[in-house]
Design a protein around this motif. Sequence first.
Motif, PDB file in Angstrom:
ATOM      1  N   PHE A  12       4.554  76.826  29.072  1.00 21.85           N
ATOM      2  CA  PHE A  12       5.913  76.430  29.430  1.00 21.85           C
ATOM      3  C   PHE A  12       6.759  77.659  29.783  1.00 21.85           C
ATOM      4  N   LEU A  13       6.687  78.703  28.969  1.00 19.44           N
ATOM      5  CA  LEU A  13       7.446  79.925  29.238  1.00 19.44           C
ATOM      6  C   LEU A  13       7.021  80.543  30.563  1.00 19.44           C
ATOM      7  N   ARG A  14       5.727  80.581  30.818  1.00 21.56           N
ATOM      8  CA  ARG A  14       5.233  81.183  32.053  1.00 21.56           C
ATOM      9  C   ARG A  14       5.718  80.397  33.274  1.00 21.56           C
ATOM     10  N   ALA A  15       5.701  79.066  33.179  1.00 25.17           N
ATOM     11  CA  ALA A  15       6.163  78.248  34.300  1.00 25.17           C
ATOM     12  C   ALA A  15       7.653  78.451  34.546  1.00 25.17           C
ATOM     13  N   ARG A  16       8.433  78.526  33.478  1.00 33.50           N
ATOM     14  CA  ARG A  16       9.874  78.692  33.650  1.00 33.50           C
ATOM     15  C   ARG A  16      10.210  80.104  34.134  1.00 33.50           C
ATOM     16  N   ARG A  17       9.474  81.106  33.710  1.00 31.06           N
ATOM     17  CA  ARG A  17       9.695  82.471  34.212  1.00 31.06           C
ATOM     18  C   ARG A  17       9.387  82.532  35.699  1.00 31.06           C
ATOM     19  N   PRO A  22      14.733  87.346  40.813  1.00 25.89           N
ATOM     20  CA  PRO A  22      15.601  88.408  40.301  1.00 25.89           C
ATOM     21  C   PRO A  22      17.085  88.181  40.588  1.00 25.89           C
ATOM     22  N   HIS A  23      17.391  87.731  41.797  1.00 28.94           N
ATOM     23  CA  HIS A  23      18.810  87.548  42.139  1.00 28.94           C
ATOM     24  C   HIS A  23      19.452  86.421  41.336  1.00 28.94           C
ATOM     25  N   ASP A  24      18.622  85.493  40.784  1.00 24.31           N
ATOM     26  CA  ASP A  24      19.172  84.416  39.959  1.00 24.31           C
ATOM     27  C   ASP A  24      19.823  84.944  38.688  1.00 24.31           C
ATOM     28  N   LEU A  27      19.514  90.672  38.946  1.00 25.30           N
ATOM     29  CA  LEU A  27      18.663  91.848  39.046  1.00 25.30           C
ATOM     30  C   LEU A  27      18.347  92.155  40.503  1.00 25.30           C
ATOM     31  N   GLU A  28      18.131  93.419  40.798  1.00 28.48           N
ATOM     32  CA  GLU A  28      17.705  93.812  42.129  1.00 28.48           C
ATOM     33  C   GLU A  28      16.201  93.590  42.256  1.00 28.48           C
ATOM     34  N   PRO A  29      15.744  93.047  43.384  1.00 31.16           N
ATOM     35  CA  PRO A  29      14.315  92.785  43.536  1.00 31.16           C
ATOM     36  C   PRO A  29      13.458  94.038  43.475  1.00 31.16           C
ATOM     37  N   GLY A  30      14.005  95.174  43.913  1.00 33.60           N
ATOM     38  CA  GLY A  30      13.223  96.406  43.906  1.00 33.60           C
ATOM     39  C   GLY A  30      12.219  96.423  45.041  1.00 33.60           C
ATOM     40  N   VAL A  35       4.532  89.322  41.838  1.00 39.32           N
ATOM     41  CA  VAL A  35       4.837  87.962  41.386  1.00 39.32           C
ATOM     42  C   VAL A  35       6.088  87.478  42.094  1.00 39.32           C
ATOM     43  N   THR A  36       6.175  86.155  42.323  1.00 37.57           N
ATOM     44  CA  THR A  36       7.343  85.592  42.995  1.00 37.57           C
ATOM     45  C   THR A  36       8.504  85.438  42.030  1.00 37.57           C
TER      46      THR A  36
END
Length: 314
Positions: A12-17, A22-24, A27-30, A35-36
């Motif tokens: 569940f944590l992995r799916a939600r992550r 990043p912009h959500d 954070l800057e995407p870098g 990973v998406t």
Amino acid sequence: MSHPYARELGDFLRARRGRLRPHDVGLEPGGRRKVTGLRREELALLAGLSTDYYQRMEQGREVRPSDDVLDALAHALGLDDEERRHLFTLAHAARRPVPARVDHGPERVPDSTRRLLRVMDTPALVLGRHLDLLAWNRMAEALLGSPGAHPSDRLNMLLLMFDDTLTGERSCPHWERQALDYIGMMRAAVATDPTHPRATAIVGELSIRSAEFRRLWARHDVRASVSGSKTFRIPEVGDIVLDWDTYPLPGRPGPVMLAFTVEPGSPDADRLQLLASLHATRSARADKHSVQKTSGSPLRTSACTPPPGSMGSR
């Protein structure tokens, strides 16, 4: 071997992550990203956790997070109220030892519930905790077709919904939303008992034979209770728009009643009553000639354009 609830929590944590960008979260995407969604270290930073600790949670290893940690994760992941409850349910269950024996006996519909179904003047049915169709009334049979046309072990809303011989082309705009409703209800059931053999059998079969199911199941959406509206396209009477809601039955968590309703006095109510009258006439004729009712139209769940002579919904 890891705790079954801990594995479910990690998934569940992995799916939600993976759902977050990043912009959500500001954070800057870098540079180039493998990973998406968010990286583990990014989410750990947002939640105030060490990357190692969070990684062990996702891997389903022996980690028992406190409620404060769960609150921080829920905030960092932007979970809604239902998702937050799901997170806490899984984490709290992962803290407890795995029970030596769990009651996996058959689900039963009380006689009082069956009586209620018979007197209801609206389509209604009872779904088991894993979406098995346990009982229905004549109005539901008029609307959906004959459940008796299927073996009892195949009378499951998810198995029926992903059966290409019943649903045909899944081109209607609401098909995926309907599928996610049922999948979300199954996810909520799995959260209460990840090792239940019925859930394992259904999810296992659909994961093997349906790429669509694998994609939607991987989203880890959860629905504790569902409601909505659905348009049924029925050749004999035309389109009928019905609202539908699920109601938990008394007793331990498990079966729910799903009822379809319509505004009294509306054209949809008139069409529903006409459909019920046609079904009653056909049933009486079948009884007179001793024709088995299981020879009627098969149960249909979400076909947009049913073939001639069958019933469906969109």
